[in-house]
Design an enzyme around this catalytic site. Structure first.
Site, short mmCIF file in Angstrom:
data_model
loop_
_atom_site.label_atom_id
_atom_site.label_comp_id
_atom_site.label_asym_id
_atom_site.label_seq_id
_atom_site.Cartn_x
_atom_site.Cartn_y
_atom_site.Cartn_z
N GLU A 83 -20.56 -19.65 -36.86
CA GLU A 83 -19.55 -19.83 -35.82
C GLU A 83 -19.13 -18.55 -35.13
O GLU A 83 -17.98 -18.44 -34.65
CB GLU A 83 -18.33 -20.51 -36.42
CG GLU A 83 -17.51 -19.66 -37.40
CD GLU A 83 -17.92 -19.79 -38.85
OE1 GLU A 83 -17.13 -19.41 -39.74
OE2 GLU A 83 -19.04 -20.29 -39.11
N ASN A 84 -19.97 -17.52 -35.04
CA ASN A 84 -19.61 -16.28 -34.37
C ASN A 84 -18.86 -16.55 -33.06
O ASN A 84 -19.27 -17.41 -32.28
CB ASN A 84 -20.86 -15.47 -34.03
CG ASN A 84 -21.83 -15.40 -35.18
OD1 ASN A 84 -21.52 -14.90 -36.24
ND2 ASN A 84 -23.03 -15.96 -34.97
N HIS A 104 -18.91 -28.98 -36.09
CA HIS A 104 -18.37 -28.11 -37.16
C HIS A 104 -18.22 -26.67 -36.66
O HIS A 104 -17.16 -26.06 -36.82
CB HIS A 104 -19.31 -28.17 -38.36
CG HIS A 104 -18.88 -27.33 -39.52
ND1 HIS A 104 -18.19 -27.86 -40.59
CD2 HIS A 104 -19.03 -26.00 -39.79
CE1 HIS A 104 -17.93 -26.90 -41.46
NE2 HIS A 104 -18.44 -25.76 -41.00
N GLU A 105 -19.27 -26.13 -36.07
CA GLU A 105 -19.21 -24.73 -35.63
C GLU A 105 -18.23 -24.55 -34.48
O GLU A 105 -17.51 -23.54 -34.41
CB GLU A 105 -20.60 -24.23 -35.23
CG GLU A 105 -21.66 -24.37 -36.31
CD GLU A 105 -21.23 -23.77 -37.64
OE1 GLU A 105 -20.47 -22.78 -37.67
OE2 GLU A 105 -21.64 -24.32 -38.68
N HIS A 129 -14.67 -24.45 -35.71
CA HIS A 129 -14.33 -23.18 -36.35
C HIS A 129 -13.64 -22.22 -35.38
O HIS A 129 -12.98 -21.25 -35.82
CB HIS A 129 -15.60 -22.49 -36.88
CG HIS A 129 -15.88 -22.74 -38.32
ND1 HIS A 129 -14.91 -22.63 -39.30
CD2 HIS A 129 -17.03 -23.06 -38.97
CE1 HIS A 129 -15.45 -22.87 -40.49
NE2 HIS A 129 -16.74 -23.15 -40.31
#
Length: 982
Positions: free
Chosen positions: A327-328, A360-361, A364
């Site tokens: 998740e950068n 999901h990412e 984040h």
């Protein structure tokens, strides 16, 4: 970070159309001492060079760094063999630091992986004054100025092309890519590599313009152009306006193309550019991921009032990636198998997983990025919460009831097993050596269940208030699980504690709840007594464990009609009576034992307990008859309770078959007969399942809704063998015996309901859309088709009529050849996969390979199918697939497919030859990618569960691994924990 790519090992999302359960094999007293027996450990506060060996870190020894970071500027001169990284960082003294030493202890990789070129402080070279050691770099306090702020400039050199560990900066398919969570940044430069050090990053990179035309990093592109004085190099500069820890840093440089769309936020009307970068030949495979991203952004605004905070969001797909995705900030990096999809090359399960992991990412961005964890011990704060959010997203856009069943099934098969083994740990552990080993199903999925329990206890509105307060208090901060708990109780519980809830964060092990009841006909009262215990786990004996707050979602059903009572009056152990409105209410169970007395109950009810899997516990209902279980299957309105009742009946049937099926019986001959077939354990299970199937068949003329289609496909599948193995007494598990018993139950189900499965298959054939769509109804139809095909093949095989069987097998083969979507093709392959010396199976395997051998992601499916087949023993794995061109030991996906598939093939893995081959491969892998190798060490870790012969063999291979001096820290941690489990 998503671990979803590891489903072969950890199962995260049970795909709606790949029901693998049908395959043939199928501190203080509560201190967690996860590293209770490791070598002498150094405290994180130790002064000087850390030990060259494994170092254990402890949660309660946390202290802040002596200096805080004001800003970071990173400059990368990108070259495959020698990338030069220049880090210029502004530091200030940290008022919160109370330690004795103000040496700067920077994390850094081993000298072979990270070369120190120079270090300067305020332009003065102090390289010779610093201590370069195996764990990083120590800058003595005597070399630092006594100033309010100073600048440290560190120059390092790394070789991305040689980085097979895929941590830090590496190359994948010739492109530069980074992965820094959890501790990858230390492979790039020397820094405080920990999540509580947050600052704003500026990144400049330059590279060969022809080879790497795309240059990406976090935040906004503020400058770019050609590098003056060079031939063919260009540069780009990115600024991220949001403070972040270094684990969220990302860099990508390569020959990539993108698909682009624009999303306008609902809350403020901000336009956000969305881009997915891939290799050019994959551009046509990105639309589903893009659609999923847009749905995720819409959902988070509507559900939680969370709007995206930048004007650009990038996703990059790479082939070589240890995890599922990362998740950068503004630059998500994904395992390519969780981005790329077309109907021809991806299954319904792939489409479903992509949607969930993209969500999901993205989620984040707030639960992980804007608010992150204070230390890695608090990992579940971001991951458990974000898994809960992606589960809710998937439930809202698909089927909520089915999603809940799938999540519960995965947890009980994978996490309950983890909780019962030597690596059992709380969702917030107290110690670790290699953080990579903590990206577990406990931290993720059990962590999500803990978050869900807040919602169950506080209600959806209360939970939303708690979330709002959490963000209001902690936006831009690194915090703890206790901070999340406090926001919840302050916002939604009047500031009152939830008794014993925090024990969920401290205790390992799966709680066991025993339920007993009695009905007083004269007084018209019904008494329900609940008792809870949590078993011993490493370092936590059972007697030291405290009660937990357990939400018990309950209905009382009329035993004649099955209708839930609309309201109940309940008191607890002489307390005040409370009226609870039905049809469902939540009991707050937080003592070792509590009796709930319900008044004005006209007749003896049938209790419907833990509806919707309201807590991650094992439940025993004293005196619950098979008739009551059949009643729940037929009448309960809660899908999970109906499903759970079928699983309980199936367990009873499997237990009856366990010792009754001889060892030399072939899988196709494992069928209950004689007294076994007529025994209540087997017959009542088959009766209940047949009744449920027939009810669905009867619905066909007027149409079967998608929830029913999906539900019946799951109802007929008994518990996984791995789940049964977890429940047998320690030291007695015989995987072959469990597999035979499961085969017997599946074969009997197929044989008895052959005609009904044929009718359901015909229904699917008539109603499945000709054009592939990954919508819930179409997926439900294909899920049921897969089940019917497998059951049809089972029934034909068991019948023993060679000509009739061949006709059925050939029909499946022709369906494979006629299909234009990967879901059906995989369903056909799976139906034939366990048939030995079957021309149809051999044909489908060969044709599939010849058709898709140039499609790397599809080949992973083929490898997994081969490795999971009952036909594939260790000898075949070694002589055929280990050297097969479709397998690449350097690629994590390849290993998860081949080794992961074989380790899940219980009847073949749990043999002397199976153990030997996997141990050999672990040794090889450990020299290439320790993070991946350590995951496969875990397959031996629960050796004490098995009967003596297998136990000795598995322990022997662990001991063999432990003697390898060069064994990685990742693998050594798992091996040591397992061997010291007594």
């Amino acid at each position: 970070m998503s671990a979803a790519a590891l489903r072969h090992l950890r199962l995260r999302h049970l795909p709606p159309c790949s029901l693998s359960g049908l395959k043939t094999q199928s501190r203080s007293p509560l201190r967690s001492t996860f590293h209770r027996t490791m070598a002498t450990a150094a405290s994180p506060a130790s002064v000087g060079a850390p030990s060259a060996g494994p170092v254990t870190k402890y949660r309660l020894q946390y202290e802040p760094t002596p200096f805080v970071v004001s800003s970071v500027h990173l400059d990368f001169a990108l070259e495959p063999e020698a990338t030069v990284v220049t880090q210029t960082t502004h530091y200030k003294p940290n008022d919160k630091f109370k330690g004795a030493s103000k040496d700067m202890l920077f994390d850094g990789a081993a000298p072979d992986d990270l070369k120190l070129v120079s270090i300067c402080v305020n332009d003065a070279d102090i390289t010779a004054q610093c201590d370069r050691h195996a764990k990083g770099l120590t800058v003595p306090a005597s070399s630092l100025p006594d100033a309010d702020e100073f600048v440290v400039k560190i120059v390092t050199e790394i070789a991305p092309a040689k980085n097979t560990a895929l941590e830090g900066l590496y190359q994948s398919s010739g492109n530069f890519c980074s992965q820094c969570e959890a501790e990858g940044f230390r492979r790039i430069t020397f820094y405080y590599d920990r999540p509580d050090v947050m600052t704003k990053f500026t990144v400049r990179m330059d590279a060969d313009k022809e080879k790497y035309p795309v240059l990406l990093s976090n935040g906004n592109l503020v400058e770019s152009g050609d590098v003056a004085g060079t031939s063919g190099r260009h540069y780009a500069v990115y600024e991220d306006p949001w403070a972040k820890p270094c684990y969220l840093f990302a860099l990508v440089a390569g020959n990539l193309k993108c698909v682009e769309e624009t999303y306008t936020t609902k809350m403020s009307g901000k336009k956000v550019t969305l881009r997915i970068y891939v290799e050019e030949h994959n551009l046509d495979k990105c639309q589903h991921a893009m659609d999923s991203l847009i749905r995720s952004m819409e959902w988070d605004e509507e559900k939680f009032g969370l709007e995206y905070d930048l004007e650009i969001f990038n996703i990059v797909a790479v082939d070589d990636f240890n995890m599922g995705a990362m998740e950068n900030k503004s630059l998500n990096v994904f395992n390519s198998r969780l981005v790329l999809a077309t109907p021809r090359l991806a299954t319904d399960g792939d489409f479903y997983r992509i949607e969930g992991v993209v969500g999901h990412e993205y989620f984040h961005n707030w639960t992980g990025n804007r608010v992150t964890c204070k230390s890695w011990f608090e990992l579940s704060l971001k991951e458990g919460l974000t898994v809960y959010r992606d589960q809710e997203f998937s439930a809202d856009v698909n089927s909520r009831a089915v999603k809940r069943i799938d999540d519960a099934t995965m947890l009980r098969a994978a996490q309950f097993a983890e909780d019962a083994g030597p690596i059992a740990h709380p969702i917030r552990p107290d110690s670790y050596q290699k953080m990579d080993n903590f990206y577990t199903v406990t931290v993720y999925e059990k962590g999500a269940e803990v978050v869900r329990m807040y919602e169950r206890l506080l209600g959806k509105d209360g939970f939303r208030k708690g979330m709002d307060l959490y963000f209001k208090r902690h936006d831009g901060c690194a915090v703890t699980c206790n901070d999340f708990y406090q926001a919840m109780v302050d916002a939604a519980n009047g500031g009152n504690d939830l008794p014993n809830f925090l024990n969920w964060y401290a205790q390992a092990g799966t709680p066991a709840v025993t339920c007993s009841s009695s009905y007083d006909e004269a007084a018209k009262t019904y008494a329900l007594t609940l008792k809870q215990t949590t078993p011993s786990t490493p370092g936590q004996p059972s007697e030291s464990k405290k009660p937990l707050m357990i939400p018990v979602a309950t209905s009382l059903l009329d035993s004649s009609t099955g209708a839930p009572m609309p309201s109940v009056t309940v008191s607890t152990d002489g307390g005040d009576a409370t009226t609870m409105e039905g049809p469902e209410f939540v009991l707050r169970f937080h003592e070792a034992e509590t009796t709930y007395t319900f008044s004005n109950v006209a007749s003896k009810p049938v209790p419907s307990l833990f509806r919707g899997f309201s807590a991650p516990v094992k439940v025993t209902v004293d005196g619950q008859s098979m008739d009551e279980l059949a009643f729940l299957i037929a009448n309960d309105t809660d899908g999970f309770v109906r499903y759970d009742a079928s699983q309980r009946l199936a367990r009873t049937a499997m237990n009856a078959c366990m010792d009754a099926i001889p060892e030399d019986v072939a899988p196709c001959d494992c069928v209950p007969s004689g007294e076994l077939a007529s025994s209540p354990s087997v017959s009542q299970y088959l009766d209940a399942i047949s009744t449920a199937i027939d009810r669905v068949v009867a619905m066909a003329p007027s149409g079967i809704d998608e929830d029913t289609l999906s539900f019946i496909a799951r109802l007929v599948v008994p518990p996984a063998a791995s789940e049964i193995i977890t429940d047998v007494p320690m030291g007695t598990a015989d995987p072959a015996k469990v597999c035979r018993a499961r085969e017997a139950v599946l074969n009997a189900t197929a044989q008895r309901n052959k005609d009904s499965f044929a009718k359901l298959l015909a229904y699917v054939d008539s109603n499945e859309p000709k054009e592939y769509k990954p919508d819930p109804t179409s997926m439900a139809l294909r899920t049921l088709k897969s089940v019917c095909l497998k059951m049809g093949v089972r029934a034909a095989t068991v019948a023993g009529d060679a000509a009739a069987s061949e006709a059925v097998y050939n029909d499946v083969l022709e369906r494979y050849r006629a299909s234009t979507n990967m879901t059906t093709q995989i369903a056909c392959m799976s139906a034939l996969n366990d048939l030995k010396k079957c021309p149809a199976r051999e044909a489908v395997m060969e044709e599939f390979y010849n058709t898709y051998k140039e499609e790397k992601l599809v080949m992973f499916k083929w490898l997994s199918m081969q490795a999971s087949s009952g036909c594939t023993g260790a000898d075949t794995m070694e002589k055929v697939f280990e050297e097969h061109p479709a397998y690449n030991i350097n690629n994590p996906n390849s290993n998860y497919s081949l080794l992961g598939g074989f380790c899940g093939n219980l009847s073949q893995f749990h043999t002397p030859e199976g153990y030997a081959w996997v141990a050999k491969m672990v040794k090889k892998l450990d020299t290439i990618n320790p993070q991946v190798a350590s995951r496969f060490c875990k397959v031996f870790a629960r050796y004490r569960q098995y009967e003596p012969t297998r136990q000795a063999l598995m322990k022997g291979y662990l001991e063999e691994l432990s003697k390898i001096e060069s064994l990685s820290e990742n693998s050594r941690e798992i091996v040591t924990l397992a061997l010291n489990d007594q």
